[in-house]
Write a protein that holds these residues in place. Structure first.
Motif, PDB file in Angstrom:
ATOM      1  N   ILE A 182     -37.085   8.332 -27.796  1.00 23.22           N
ATOM      2  CA  ILE A 182     -35.906   8.357 -26.776  1.00 23.22           C
ATOM      3  C   ILE A 182     -34.786   8.116 -27.597  1.00 23.22           C
ATOM      4  CG2 ILE A 182     -34.972   7.364 -24.929  1.00 23.22           C
ATOM      5  CD1 ILE A 182     -37.763   6.795 -23.723  1.00 23.22           C
ATOM      6  N   THR A 183     -33.714   8.999 -27.747  1.00 21.62           N
ATOM      7  CA  THR A 183     -32.604   8.855 -28.603  1.00 21.62           C
ATOM      8  C   THR A 183     -31.470   8.733 -27.479  1.00 21.62           C
ATOM      9  OG1 THR A 183     -32.153  10.970 -28.649  1.00 21.62           O
ATOM     10  CG2 THR A 183     -33.572  10.141 -30.541  1.00 21.62           C
ATOM     11  N   HIS A 184     -31.397   9.057 -26.231  1.00 22.84           N
ATOM     12  CA  HIS A 184     -30.335   8.917 -25.588  1.00 22.84           C
ATOM     13  C   HIS A 184     -30.829   8.704 -24.050  1.00 22.84           C
ATOM     14  CE1 HIS A 184     -28.671  11.702 -28.508  1.00 22.84           C
ATOM     15  NE2 HIS A 184     -27.537  11.050 -28.359  1.00 22.84           N
ATOM     16  N   VAL A 185     -29.923   7.761 -23.559  1.00 23.76           N
ATOM     17  CA  VAL A 185     -30.285   7.414 -21.989  1.00 23.76           C
ATOM     18  C   VAL A 185     -28.871   7.529 -21.270  1.00 23.76           C
ATOM     19  CG1 VAL A 185     -30.873   5.362 -20.498  1.00 23.76           C
ATOM     20  CG2 VAL A 185     -31.948   5.418 -22.498  1.00 23.76           C
ATOM     21  N   VAL A 186     -29.253   8.220 -20.260  1.00 15.77           N
ATOM     22  CA  VAL A 186     -27.633   8.758 -19.351  1.00 15.77           C
ATOM     23  C   VAL A 186     -27.818   8.293 -17.900  1.00 15.77           C
ATOM     24  CG1 VAL A 186     -27.316  10.684 -21.145  1.00 15.77           C
ATOM     25  CG2 VAL A 186     -28.481  11.114 -18.949  1.00 15.77           C
ATOM     26  N   GLU A 187     -26.745   7.719 -17.536  1.00 19.56           N
ATOM     27  CA  GLU A 187     -26.442   7.767 -16.151  1.00 19.56           C
ATOM     28  C   GLU A 187     -25.694   8.793 -15.636  1.00 19.56           C
ATOM     29  OE1 GLU A 187     -28.087   5.395 -14.742  1.00 19.56           O
ATOM     30  OE2 GLU A 187     -28.637   3.646 -16.015  1.00 19.56           O
ATOM     31  N   THR A 188     -26.059   9.304 -14.276  1.00 18.87           N
ATOM     32  CA  THR A 188     -24.869  10.130 -13.478  1.00 18.87           C
ATOM     33  C   THR A 188     -24.084   9.456 -12.921  1.00 18.87           C
ATOM     34  OG1 THR A 188     -26.382  10.149 -11.702  1.00 18.87           O
ATOM     35  CG2 THR A 188     -26.828  12.097 -13.337  1.00 18.87           C
ATOM     36  N   HIS A 189     -24.274   8.167 -12.647  1.00 18.06           N
ATOM     37  CA  HIS A 189     -23.281   7.409 -12.019  1.00 18.06           C
ATOM     38  C   HIS A 189     -23.864   5.945 -11.679  1.00 18.06           C
ATOM     39  CE1 HIS A 189     -26.191   8.483  -8.758  1.00 18.06           C
ATOM     40  NE2 HIS A 189     -25.808   7.637  -8.032  1.00 18.06           N
ATOM     41  N   LEU A 190     -23.005   4.891 -11.273  1.00 17.38           N
ATOM     42  CA  LEU A 190     -23.495   3.639 -10.953  1.00 17.38           C
ATOM     43  C   LEU A 190     -24.185   3.597  -9.671  1.00 17.38           C
ATOM     44  CD1 LEU A 190     -20.748   1.075 -11.701  1.00 17.38           C
ATOM     45  CD2 LEU A 190     -22.714   1.567 -13.152  1.00 17.38           C
ATOM     46  N   HIS A 191     -25.381   3.401  -9.492  1.00 17.03           N
ATOM     47  CA  HIS A 191     -26.274   3.803  -8.485  1.00 17.03           C
ATOM     48  C   HIS A 191     -26.200   2.798  -7.249  1.00 17.03           C
ATOM     49  CE1 HIS A 191     -28.177   6.785 -10.856  1.00 17.03           C
ATOM     50  NE2 HIS A 191     -28.311   5.946 -11.977  1.00 17.03           N
ATOM     51  N   ASN A 192     -26.181   3.285  -6.084  1.00 13.65           N
ATOM     52  CA  ASN A 192     -26.041   2.480  -4.926  1.00 13.65           C
ATOM     53  C   ASN A 192     -27.416   2.015  -4.340  1.00 13.65           C
ATOM     54  OD1 ASN A 192     -22.929   2.177  -4.603  1.00 13.65           O
ATOM     55  ND2 ASN A 192     -23.124   4.090  -4.768  1.00 13.65           N
ATOM     56  N   ASP A 193     -28.587   2.724  -4.855  1.00 15.39           N
ATOM     57  CA  ASP A 193     -29.866   2.441  -4.110  1.00 15.39           C
ATOM     58  C   ASP A 193     -30.977   1.809  -4.753  1.00 15.39           C
ATOM     59  OD1 ASP A 193     -29.831   4.552  -5.405  1.00 15.39           O
ATOM     60  OD2 ASP A 193     -31.508   5.514  -4.223  1.00 15.39           O
ATOM     61  N   TYR A 194     -30.469   1.784  -5.967  1.00 11.24           N
ATOM     62  CA  TYR A 194     -31.617   0.919  -6.780  1.00 11.24           C
ATOM     63  C   TYR A 194     -30.924   0.311  -8.268  1.00 11.24           C
ATOM     64  CZ  TYR A 194     -31.858   5.131 -10.080  1.00 11.24           C
ATOM     65  OH  TYR A 194     -31.514   5.823 -11.057  1.00 11.24           O
TER      66      TYR A 194
END
Length: 456
Positions: free
Chosen positions: A48-60
């Motif tokens: 695993i070379t990259h970890v990405v977030e689409t947004h700051l999550h509101n449900d977890y």
């Protein structure tokens, strides 16, 4: 060739992804229990070379920060998301290489949150997969009301524009792989299927078939209550979640369980509703481990309240702990396994209450006994029809509104039985005489009950 592995969290209605090639991979919106992602990478034999977030999550609570730390991966977070930890800020149009011939392109898709970003996996320059997070979902979109009420309409309009941008820029064959929408309350509506492509969404998704004013008006009119614990998820993710501790909690005996109840703490029985109704610790609440535990328990329980878990065995307890850390309920105060006879104090007997079907309720009414009928479904469910004369209090409002339930024996129902069991346990703990209707609402009319339908 590339691969995409899906890690599904059914209790929260979310999906997380590991995608890559022969040697390297990217984790998209990883869950907090990161061992699942690490195991998926090990099965593929990739790093695993990259970890990405689409947004700051509101449900977890995200596992992204910890996964990046453990694996040494670059942690990509939308640049405009305000966070308290070091990360690689991502902006619209940024491209990172993942493996030979594979790259990930960031596409700004505000709407679900102001900073929301989708990621397009491209193979040899051709868009193949869109990881759409909470923007374009299967048959619907992510809800725009989780950030700030004053921004809701603005974000709804941005959601419309973002979805149309994806539809315009990506080929019809590109797969749509959202994080939310499979039962998640982050979805603005019911998902229209299990999988999708850009081409399919163009023909079935309201955001791509309706003009912006119509879309926004209908979306805003259909929004329902937000789970109470959501208010704590964004701040936890912005601060940087701590690693999880899934070791077994301290074991409680009958005396300690009684003492915790007396102190006003929550004691939660994870067993199936049938077993709970037949025998349980008086004052305990029933949230089935195999139901939507991670949604309904933190929604109804006061945030930060100590909780003791009662389970039929170590496996059920471990599953529940794993589910709860995903929403920030990190460490049970105590736990016990076995049967209720082992959880009560010496000389005490377990409590119980009745279960019934809608036919039994119809017979009760026919006999003229006039029971109180309590409907604990959501507003949108009740809008489709309700039992004549029933009282309506959605289950998530019941802890604060038990005093609104009329006097008398309470027959409580939902759509299928699970939420009715939660409600029945709350009423039973409050000293009410209760009957849990463990039946499908679609059978109520056939059982002889008058179901009132809304006016056309």
């Amino acid at each position: 060739m590339f691969f995409v592995d899906t890690i599904e969290i059914e209790g929260l209605g979310n999906r997380h992804y590991l995608a890559g090639g022969a040697h390297a991979a990217v984790a998209v919106d990883p869950p907090r229990d990161i061992d699942q992602v690490i195991a998926a990478a090990a099965r593929r034999g990739v790093r695993i070379t990259h970890v990405v977030e689409t947004h700051l999550h509101n449900d977890y609570v995200t596992g992204g920060l910890e996964l990046a730390r453990v694996t040494g991966a670059a942690y990509l977070v939308p640049a405009d998301a305000r966070v308290s930890f070091a990360r690689v800020p991502v902006r619209d149009g940024d491209v990172v290489g993942i493996d030979s011939g594979l790259s990930l392109r960031a596409v700004a898709t505000p709407g679900h949150t102001p900073h929301h970003t989708a990621y397009v996996l491209e193979e040899d320059g051709v868009a193949a997969v869109a990881f759409t997070g909470g923007s374009l979902l299967i048959g619907t979109v992510g809800r725009p009301d989780l950030v700030e009420p004053r921004l809701t309409e603005q974000l709804a309009r941005a959601q419309h524009a973002s979805a149309r941008r994806l539809a315009a820029e990506l080929p019809d064959a590109a797969a749509v792989l959202p994080t939310h929408g499979f039962g998640s309350f982050c979805s603005s509506g019911e998902a229209g299927g299990d999988s999708g492509t850009i081409g399919r969404e163009k023909s079935v998704n309201d955001v791509l078939t309706k003009d912006v004013d119509t879309f926004v008006a209908e979306l805003l009119a259909g929004l329902e209550d937000v789970p109470a614990y959501y208010t704590h998820m964004g701040p936890a993710n912005a601060a940087g979640p701590a690693p999880v501790d899934l070791t077994a909690p301290a074991v409680a005996d009958g005396d300690e369980i009684a003492a915790r109840l007396a102190a006003g703490e929550w004691v939660v029985d994870l067993r199936h509703r049938v077993a709970f109704a037949e025998g349980h610790v008086a004052g305990s609440f029933n949230f089935e481990a195999d139901g939507k535990l991670a949604t309904y328990l933190p929604w109804l329980m006061p945030w930060g309240k100590p909780v003791t878990l009662l389970a039929d065995g170590p496996e059920q307890l471990a599953r529940a702990q794993r589910e709860l850390v995903r929403v920030g309920v990190d460490r049970p105060a105590a736990a016990a396994t076995g049967t209720p006879e082992r959880w009560v104090r010496d000389g005490e007997a377990p409590a119980s209450f009745r279960r019934a079907a809608f036919g039994d309720l119809a017979a009760e009414r026919e006999a003229g006994r006039g029971p109180v009928v309590l409907d604990v479904r959501r507003d949108s469910e009740r809008a489709g029809g309700w039992i004549e004369g029933s009282v309506h209090i959605p289950v998530h409002q019941l802890p604060q509104r038990i005093g609104d339930v009329p006097a008398g024996t309470v027959w409580v129902h939902c759509a299928g039985g699970m939420r009715a069991a939660i409600a029945a346990s709350l009423l039973d703990a409050a000293g009410r005489d209760v009957v849990a209707v463990d039946d499908g609402f679609d059978r109520a009319a056939a059982a002889g009950l008058t179901v009132t339908l809304p006016r056309p």
